[in-house]
Motif scaffolding. Sequence first.
Motif: not given
Length: 505
Positions: A425-435
């Motif tokens: 979940m943390l990795l995915s939230l960070f990915k959403i922020y990067c995108c």
Amino acid sequence: MSKKTVIAGTLILTSASLITKVIGFFYRVYMVNLIGSEGMGLYQLIMPIYMLTWSITSSGFTTTISKLTAQEKAKNQTGNMGRILKQSLFMTVAASVVISSFLFFCADWFSITILKEPRTAFAFRVLAFAIPFMSSGSCIRGYFLGLQHAIIPAISQVLEQIVRIAAIYMTASFFVPKGLNYACVCAVIGIVSGEVLSFLFVFFNYIRFKRKRKYIKKPSITVTKAFYMICSMAIPLTASRVVSSFLSTAENILIPQRLQLFGQSATEAMSTYGELTGMAMPLIMLPSAFLTSVSVSLVPEISEASAINKRNKISTTVYTALLFSSILSIGAGVVFAVFPKEVCYIVYGHSELGNLLFLLAFICPFLYMQMTINGLLNGLGEHTFIFQTNIISSVINIAFIYFLIPVYGVNAYLVGWFVSLILTMLLSLFKIYCCTQVQIQFGSCFLKPLLAGLTAGLVIRYVIQIGSPSKVFFLMCISAMMLLYLLFLMVLGCLKKETLKTLRM
């Protein structure tokens, strides 16, 4: 295709999903009462193999046919649509026959050597007959989905569940008294019957639909070209889902085996596994049916907004998706944490399962959130990233299962699942922020719903202690807690008119 048609199709499919989840849940309750927790454990050993065969023979082809059919329909090349479907059917049926033959003739070896549970062999032989019908039906459903004609796939899903339950109900009196291995065969007969009738339904509707629309145009692509178009999309999709399904299957196979090393007998290990995967998990997954309907409708929004770089719309969509998921997941988690024994008593007639459900209640919010986050990442085109995080999650789970269950029992699996969900979940939230460069509002999306849920839960927990226990009383308390939870959400400003408008879309 108009936006109204797309929304209508989405509503039809999500409604069907809700209906099938509810029917499937009550089907599991019936199965528990019929064959008990040990029988559910045996049944749950069969289901991952069933899903693995679906991943190999059907998963990538359904999506591929849907996309290629929509593509050729837009070009008015209706003849190509038929060629793509027929070519796909040939490929999937060929693969299905090979896998079915292996499952039928090697059932004893597979059950004894891999699963270490010989009682599943007969069930696997029966299951082998379902695979060709499953793959063929999935291809035809993909064809209808590509045409945005969602009503046929939706009805077929509901029909499959109804036939499955009816078949089990009619054969139970003959098979169940013969022992758990025959009881599992009874359940598998339900699967086979459902797949056969579902295939016949979509097949005859395909013939009728094709004649009615007069889709008899000559194909403009060769068989070789169609084969290349299908393989270029289906193989990567299938490979991704097979790896994920294989790792998930490995998890399910290992759990009862490692529980025996913890000190449980074979019967105890299978009962624990059945309680976990066949009874407690379906309970925590039932509310997610409501989450799916909203997250599916939000995915096209973020995909469209991302394509035309509408920053405000991306931010609003991400916030709304996460907020709704947080509200639902925390609400469900609090219900299961406050009423674990009561929920199990209402559903299954006994409260002992409540201890396991209480632990799963803390996993529930992260599980739901990851479903929504994956939907957002799909809308952003991050399919590879989702695949990578799924592998990371499965590797963590398998490590906890293999090394720690023999020491700490089933709790080790729950801790591993919890750790993997938080990490992904943390990795995915960070990915959403990067995108998207969207700042996640943790206070509004997570802390306020958590505060509202805990407050409502504590208030109702006190009421339970001073009341007279009964199913009616417990249901009233659960309903009161949900209303109180919504009230606190409004007071904290989590539910606003703007948010509700976004959800209506």
